[in-house]
Design a protein around this motif. Sequence first.
Motif, PDB file in Angstrom:
ATOM      1  N   ALA A  93       9.423   1.873  10.108  1.00  0.00           N
ATOM      2  CA  ALA A  93       7.987   1.714  10.361  1.00  0.00           C
ATOM      3  C   ALA A  93       7.225   2.962   9.918  1.00  0.00           C
ATOM      4  CB  ALA A  93       7.743   1.433  11.844  1.00  0.00           C
ATOM      5  N   GLN A  94       7.797   4.133  10.173  1.00  0.00           N
ATOM      6  CA  GLN A  94       7.169   5.383   9.737  1.00  0.00           C
ATOM      7  C   GLN A  94       7.046   5.433   8.215  1.00  0.00           C
ATOM      8  OE1 GLN A  94      10.000   7.968  11.784  1.00  0.00           O
ATOM      9  NE2 GLN A  94       8.298   8.958  12.835  1.00  0.00           N
ATOM     10  N   GLN A  95       8.121   5.063   7.527  1.00  0.00           N
ATOM     11  CA  GLN A  95       8.105   5.110   6.064  1.00  0.00           C
ATOM     12  C   GLN A  95       7.073   4.142   5.489  1.00  0.00           C
ATOM     13  OE1 GLN A  95      11.971   4.923   4.169  1.00  0.00           O
ATOM     14  NE2 GLN A  95      12.937   5.852   5.945  1.00  0.00           N
ATOM     15  N   ILE A  96       7.008   2.946   6.055  1.00  0.00           N
ATOM     16  CA  ILE A  96       6.030   1.963   5.578  1.00  0.00           C
ATOM     17  C   ILE A  96       4.618   2.491   5.813  1.00  0.00           C
ATOM     18  CG2 ILE A  96       5.120  -0.371   5.882  1.00  0.00           C
ATOM     19  CD1 ILE A  96       7.989  -1.183   6.778  1.00  0.00           C
ATOM     20  N   ASP A  97       4.391   3.060   6.988  1.00  0.00           N
ATOM     21  CA  ASP A  97       3.074   3.606   7.318  1.00  0.00           C
ATOM     22  C   ASP A  97       2.652   4.670   6.311  1.00  0.00           C
ATOM     23  OD1 ASP A  97       0.753   4.008   8.914  1.00  0.00           O
ATOM     24  OD2 ASP A  97       1.698   5.725   9.874  1.00  0.00           O
ATOM     25  N   GLN A  98       3.594   5.527   5.925  1.00  0.00           N
ATOM     26  CA  GLN A  98       3.286   6.569   4.945  1.00  0.00           C
ATOM     27  C   GLN A  98       2.914   5.968   3.589  1.00  0.00           C
ATOM     28  OE1 GLN A  98       6.856   8.918   5.064  1.00  0.00           O
ATOM     29  NE2 GLN A  98       6.352   9.861   7.034  1.00  0.00           N
ATOM     30  N   GLN A  99       3.627   4.911   3.196  1.00  0.00           N
ATOM     31  CA  GLN A  99       3.306   4.285   1.906  1.00  0.00           C
ATOM     32  C   GLN A  99       1.970   3.566   1.952  1.00  0.00           C
ATOM     33  OE1 GLN A  99       6.027   2.705  -0.812  1.00  0.00           O
ATOM     34  NE2 GLN A  99       7.852   3.299   0.332  1.00  0.00           N
ATOM     35  N   VAL A 100       1.678   2.908   3.068  1.00  0.00           N
ATOM     36  CA  VAL A 100       0.374   2.259   3.207  1.00  0.00           C
ATOM     37  C   VAL A 100      -0.732   3.300   3.091  1.00  0.00           C
ATOM     38  CG1 VAL A 100      -1.167   1.058   4.804  1.00  0.00           C
ATOM     39  CG2 VAL A 100       1.208   0.304   4.572  1.00  0.00           C
ATOM     40  N   GLU A 101      -0.538   4.441   3.739  1.00  0.00           N
ATOM     41  CA  GLU A 101      -1.537   5.505   3.679  1.00  0.00           C
ATOM     42  C   GLU A 101      -1.751   5.988   2.241  1.00  0.00           C
ATOM     43  OE1 GLU A 101      -2.565   9.779   5.857  1.00  0.00           O
ATOM     44  OE2 GLU A 101      -0.551   8.925   6.010  1.00  0.00           O
ATOM     45  N   GLY A 102      -0.635   6.139   1.501  1.00  0.00           N
ATOM     46  CA  GLY A 102      -0.756   6.597   0.122  1.00  0.00           C
ATOM     47  C   GLY A 102      -1.448   5.589  -0.779  1.00  0.00           C
ATOM     48  N   PHE A 103      -1.033   4.333  -0.690  1.00  0.00           N
ATOM     49  CA  PHE A 103      -1.595   3.308  -1.578  1.00  0.00           C
ATOM     50  C   PHE A 103      -3.051   2.979  -1.250  1.00  0.00           C
ATOM     51  CE2 PHE A 103       2.985   1.807  -2.094  1.00  0.00           C
ATOM     52  CZ  PHE A 103       3.095   2.324  -3.366  1.00  0.00           C
ATOM     53  N   SER A 104      -3.450   3.167   0.012  1.00  0.00           N
ATOM     54  CA  SER A 104      -4.818   2.792   0.411  1.00  0.00           C
ATOM     55  C   SER A 104      -5.767   3.997   0.463  1.00  0.00           C
ATOM     56  CB  SER A 104      -4.789   2.108   1.785  1.00  0.00           C
ATOM     57  OG  SER A 104      -4.273   2.970   2.780  1.00  0.00           O
ATOM     58  N   TYR A 105      -5.362   5.091  -0.174  1.00  0.00           N
ATOM     59  CA  TYR A 105      -6.147   6.331  -0.098  1.00  0.00           C
ATOM     60  C   TYR A 105      -7.596   6.124  -0.544  1.00  0.00           C
ATOM     61  CZ  TYR A 105      -7.331  11.272  -0.626  1.00  0.00           C
ATOM     62  OH  TYR A 105      -7.934  12.508  -0.520  1.00  0.00           O
ATOM     63  N   TYR A 106      -7.806   5.316  -1.579  1.00  0.00           N
ATOM     64  CA  TYR A 106      -9.146   5.106  -2.114  1.00  0.00           C
ATOM     65  C   TYR A 106      -9.792   3.829  -1.570  1.00  0.00           C
ATOM     66  CZ  TYR A 106      -7.903   8.722  -5.523  1.00  0.00           C
ATOM     67  OH  TYR A 106      -7.532   9.901  -6.120  1.00  0.00           O
TER      68      TYR A 106
END
Length: 426
Positions: free
Chosen positions: A85-98
Motif C-alpha cells: 500500500a505504501q509503494q502504491i501510494d508513492q507511485q500515485v503521488e508521483g504520477f499525479s504530481y501535475y
Amino acid sequence: MRFDELNLEDSVLDGLYAMNFQEMTPVQEMSIPPILEGKDIIACAQTGTGKTAAYVLPVINELSKGIYPENAINAVIMAPTRELAQQIDQQVEGFSYYLPVSAVAVYGGTDGIAYAQQERGMLMGADIVIATPGRLIAHMNMGSVDLSQVSFFILDEADRMLDMGFYDDILQIYKKLSRKCQIIMFSATMPAKIRTLASSIMKNPQEVEIAISKPPESIMQTAYICYEAQKMRILEKHFKESNPKRVIIFSSSKQKVKELASALKRKNINVADMHSDLEQNNREQVMKDFRNGHIDVLVATDVVSRGIDINDISIVINYDIPKDPEDYVHRIGRTARGTDGSGLAITLVSEKEQSNFKAIETFLGKEIYKIPIDPSLGETPPYEPEKYKQSKKRFGKKGKGGKGGKENNKQQKGKRAFKKPEARQK
C-alpha cells in the motif's frame, strides 16, 4: 509503444515525462487501453512488470477530467499488505504530481493520530483510497467511509489477498460499491479461486496475460541435494567460509523461520526474522534495519518475496522449496537488483523436495547446478526426482493416511498488514 501514443491527458503525460517514462511495458500496453475504454479487466502479471502504472495511469487520467464527484471517494485500490500500500501510494503521488487528484493510504499498525488522519482524508473525499482490506472494513464499521460513488475498484496482488484469507472481506467491500463500478484485478498467478472471485464481481472482463518471466541470467542459480538434517550444517559451513552480508533466507513455514533465526543467532550471526506473527511496527523496523545494513541476514516467509523492493541483496537462500515455480522466481528475484545486476541463489533440496525442485528446473527450461557437498557433512542422497514423484502418487494427497490433503485444505490466513497514511489534499 510510447505513452504519448495513448489517449492520455496532457497533464498526465507531463508527469510521465518528468519521471522519464516514455516506452510502455507489455502489461501497460495491453492493460491501459481497455481500462480507458471502461472495461473490467483481469490481468496476470508479476511484480516488476510495471503493473502498478498499468492501472494507476488510466484511473488518474479519468479522474483528472473533472467529471467525477469532488467530495467523494472515486477509486479504491486494495493491497494485501501495508508495505505494498505504501509503494502504491508513492507511485500515485508521483504520477499525479501535475493533477488535481488527492489520495489517502489506509492501513493499520499505527496509532490513534494516524487513524484519525485516515478517517479525515476519507470523509473529505480523497479521490483515491489505497487500503488493506481489514483496515478499510474497520473504517466502514465506524461509519467513516462512503463507497457508494466509487467508480474504480482495483485489486492488486489478488492471489496474495486470497491466500491471506481476505476473500470474504473483499466481497463485503464490493457489496458497498455501485453496480456501475469498473473492476480491475491484477494477480501474479491465476488459480481457480481467483477466477471464482472474478466471476462473482466482474462483468465480462477482458483478460490480459503476461508470461511469467524467467530469472535474469545474471543470477547464478545453485543447489545442494541433501538430507533435511544436513541443511543447517550446510548453512553454517557456508557462513563460516564467507561472511554473510545482505542475505535473505526463505522458508515456507513461519515456525521454521523462527527456529532457523534462533539457531543462527546462537552461531553469532547478525540475523532477524520476518513473518506474519510480528506486529506491524516490528516488521517495519526489521525491514528498515535490513535496508540500512544493521542486519546481515533476514530469515523470512514469502511475505517479503513479492512486492518489496530491497536493493543490493547478495544472496537468496531457499531453505526449503517454495510451493510452485513462480514463487521460486519471485524469491530469487530479490537478488540481482544491484548496480551490476549480479546475484546468487542457493536452494537446499531434501529427498522429499526433489520432485518439486525438478518442476522448477522444467519451468526454467534448464538444469540448476548442484554443488558437491563437503564429505565432512556425511553422505548425501542421489538426485532421483522421479523416484519421489512416484512415491507421492502412491500415497496421494487425498488418501486418509496422507497429510497432503489435510494440509492443502488449510487456509493460511496470516495477520492482516495495515498502515499509516496522510491524505494529500486537492
